[in-house]
Design an enzyme around this catalytic site. Structure first.
Site, PDB file in Angstrom:
ATOM      1  N   GLU A 208       0.776  -1.237   0.000  1.00  0.00           N
ATOM      2  CA  GLU A 208       0.000   0.000   0.000  1.00  0.00           C
ATOM      3  C   GLU A 208       0.817   1.302   0.000  1.00  0.00           C
ATOM      4  O   GLU A 208       0.682   2.131   0.903  1.00  0.00           O
ATOM      5  CB  GLU A 208      -0.961  -0.008   1.190  1.00  0.00           C
ATOM      6  CG  GLU A 208      -1.981  -1.120   1.078  1.00  0.00           C
ATOM      7  CD  GLU A 208      -2.969  -1.149   2.232  1.00  0.00           C
ATOM      8  OE1 GLU A 208      -2.807  -0.389   3.207  1.00  0.00           O
ATOM      9  OE2 GLU A 208      -3.922  -1.956   2.167  1.00  0.00           O
ATOM     10  N   GLU A 354      -5.317  -7.713  -1.036  1.00  0.00           N
ATOM     11  CA  GLU A 354      -6.137  -7.551   0.163  1.00  0.00           C
ATOM     12  C   GLU A 354      -7.553  -7.191  -0.244  1.00  0.00           C
ATOM     13  O   GLU A 354      -7.768  -6.277  -1.042  1.00  0.00           O
ATOM     14  CB  GLU A 354      -5.578  -6.460   1.087  1.00  0.00           C
ATOM     15  CG  GLU A 354      -4.260  -6.824   1.748  1.00  0.00           C
ATOM     16  CD  GLU A 354      -3.815  -5.771   2.756  1.00  0.00           C
ATOM     17  OE1 GLU A 354      -4.652  -4.954   3.186  1.00  0.00           O
ATOM     18  OE2 GLU A 354      -2.619  -5.761   3.104  1.00  0.00           O
TER      19      GLU A 354
END
Length: 650
Positions: A208, A354
């Site tokens: 991320e 995710e």
């Protein structure tokens, strides 16, 4: 240390543990079922072909797994080992169809391991007697042996720079003493350490990357070599890894924002709900930059996988959750422009690293998770579900708080997105069935494709029948077609509009929506089987939508205005107003420019073809009776005011 053949013994782990325990051989247990005399079989390294991941024989595979965090945190070991047994948890994942586990880790921990500074973490040795006296590296490598025993593969993810439970909040890959160069060196050490261990088949370079222009540190995506350019960093890290192990898959996540058309990384950052300057998405979920500046791995391009993240409203209430949504609208408004286009265009495979969350608390959350699950299944997108851990505060886990009982409701939602064939789960190991030798729930890759994994299904289905058009409205067409045939079985149909895939469905029917009134479209269909073979396209069916009735007849008006113009270009704005007595959920505006005038960039809407068709953006489709919204754009060519301009509201 691990330059040994497949199904190797854990002698290296045992020897290292003896050094820690002073010769207490009874403190370490060799993983059951691992044979010292087994011959080395073929390796399980994976590669990329178009938008598929394939084995060495070219057989398509499907990576379907879950995350298990803890090594990235201050504990420096899997969470849950304070009560659960590492072998039982791993066996349960394999038996339930998890064929790959994404393991978050920190750069700091890799550097500690590299320096020989692995510490002994806090583990309940009553529940885990096999881990007595082991340091964090020994536990990790012991677990790799368990994965090999149960046919599970591993995806290693640098989750944060520092070993910190909240380390993922820091937006970039460098922090404090962890410099960009040390980040590269940490990955080089990992590549060297496990370069002959085909249990570790993939590296996710950084979890991320994110940040906005106002942040002190942020991740951008362009062709520069700036320290904060994630594209450059990812290419550099990947090339240094692949110089050591050219067989490992490289996963590159997106970032958070990307400049809109006509803007730059120096444009001011304002409220993302109103600003035309940047496209926003989830951390790691914005891969718009890969369209303009794709990752280039040179001779090793066949190891590249893009890996976005996506979540529901219980994690953060994004603007697109504040209007009516379903899988089709999420695909059009969020997934396709941010990352799904990479799969549809055949650029590279996608692995959604995710996704997940709690069920039964918010209807929108359940609807989002089901929609994304269905997209994953229909297109066989690779995925690792977040998360196994029940101590994930905003999502919960596949396990309940005792770390033993599975959340059966959540597992039931996930199960269709786990690779299955003939009623059993499929692993990524050619010899070891998923679940281990004697498994009743899983098979090996070799069993899936025949002995040795080289006898796969390579026969494409027949072409489906030409679509037939049923009900036609101003903005939709109902389509049906004759089913295709296949030597094994057709699993899905891809629907194409004017040559571009717009949907994948499991049955021989589809209703195309979001069309413009009085416009001609050509639809065709192609079939796909479980092995990923795709048929030729059917004959096309040309359909013209019915008239929209002009301004106001459908309770909607569109007012066009040129704001400013210059030599060769102009800026325009359109106001869309609901003139009816009921609220609308979505709008479409259509007009035709003279030859030579085109749209260059547009905000607060989604532009398409033919002619100029603009649909609402995710945040401004719902219009109350009497309500209005605007979208703006920069045009190329003469600033001609179109007549007529039509509007439809649904």
């Amino acid at each position: 240390m691990f330059a040994k053949p497949k199904r190797r013994v854990v002698a290296a782990v045992l020897g290292a543990a003896l050094a820690v325990t002073g010769g207490a051989a009874a403190a370490v247990t060799v993983a059951p079922g691992v044979s010292a005399a087994a011959a080395a079989p073929a390796t399980d390294w994976l590669h990329v072909s178009g938008n598929q991941i394939v084995d060495a024989a070219g057989n398509p595979v499907w990576l379907t797994g879950a995350n298990w965090f803890g090594f990235n945190a201050t504990e420096r070991v899997f969470h849950g080992l304070w009560s659960a047994n590492i072998t039982q948890v791993t066996a349960a994942m394999a038996q339930r169809g998890i064929n790959i586990v994404r393991v978050p880790i920190s750069t700091q921990l890799l550097l500690e391991w590299k320096a020989g500074q692995a510490t002994v973490p806090s583990v309940n040795t009553y529940a885990n007697p096999e881990l007595t006296g082991m340091n964090s590296l020994q536990i990790f490598e012991y677990w790799l042996q368990l994965c090999e025993r149960y046919g599970v593969k591993v995806l290693l993810d640098v989750h944060s720079a520092e070993a910190d439970n909240s380390g993922h909040i820091h937006p970039v890959w460098y922090k404090g003493t962890v410099t960009p160069e040390l980040y590269y060196q940490a990955w080089e050490w990992a590549a060297t350490r496990w370069k002959t261990n085909d249990t570790v088949v993939a590296f996710d370079l950084k979890n991320e990357p994110h940040g906005t222009p106002n942040d002190t540190a942020r991740a951008k995506w362009d062709n520069s070599t700036d320290i904060d350019n994630w594209k450059h960093t990812a290419e550099t890290a990947a090339k240094r890894i692949l110089a050591i192990n050219p067989e490992v898959l490289i996963l590159v996540e997106g970032n958070e924002i990307y400049p809109r058309e006509g803007e730059t990384w120096n444009s001011p950052n304002t409220d993302p709900d109103r600003s035309p300057n940047y496209y926003y998405n989830w951390w790691g979920g914005n891969l718009r930059g890969a369209k303009d500046h794709p990752i280039n791995l040179g001779a090793h391009q066949d190891q590249l996988v893009y890996s976005p993240h996506d979540y529901g409203p219980l994690v953060f209430n994004q603007p697109w959750f504040d209007k009516p949504f379903d899988k089709a609208s999420l695909t059009d408004d969020v997934w396709r422009p941010n990352w799904f286009y990479l799969h549809e265009n055949g650029t590279a495979p996608l692995l959604i690293g995710e996704w997940g969350g709690r069920l039964g608390q918010d209807e929108r959350q359940d609807r989002w998770m089901t929609a994304l699950r269905d997209l994953i299944v229909e297109h066989r997108l690779h995925q690792t579900f977040w998360v196994l851990n029940p101590n994930s505060g905003d999502t919960g886990g596949l396990l309940l708080d005792d770390w033993k009982t599975w959340d059966e409701q959540k597992y039931a939602l996930l199960k269709p997105a786990l690779w299955q064939h003939a009623g059993k789960f499929v692993g990524l190991d050619h010899q070891v069935p998923l679940g281990g030798d004697g498994s009743t729930t899983g098979i090996s890759l070799g069993q899936r494709y025949g002995d040795g994994g080289s006898e796969g299904d390579s026969t494409a289905p027949s072409a489906p029948g030409q679509p037939a058009a049923g009900t036609i409205t101003a903005n939709s067409v109902a389509l049906t077609w004759a089913a295709a045939t296949d030597n094994v079985g057709v699993t899905a149909y891809e629907v194409l509009r004017n040559g571009t895939v717009i949907a994948t469905v499991s049955s021989a029917s589809y209703t195309a929506t979001g069309l413009a009134a009085s416009m001609a479209y050509t639809f065709s269909v192609r079939a796909r089987d479980a092995a990923g073979n795709v048929s030729a396209a059917s004959a096309g069916r040309s359909v013209t939508t019915s008239a929209g009735g002009g301004n106001g007849d459908q309770g909607c008006t569109a007012t066009y205005k040129t704001l400013t113009s210059w030599s060769g270009g102009f800026q325009g704005e359109v106001t869309v107003r609901n003139t009816g007595t009921a609220a609308g959920n979505a709008w479409t505006v259509n007009w035709t420019y003279p030859a030579g005038t085109t749209i260059g960039s547009l905000w607060n809407g989604v532009v398409g073809t033919p002619a100029v068709t603009v649909r609402n953006a995710a945040h401004n489709g719902a219009l109350a009776a009497g309500g209005s919204t605007t979208f703006g754009f920069v045009g190329n060519g003469a600033a001609a005011t179109p007549a007529p301009i039509s509007c439809s509201l649904s």
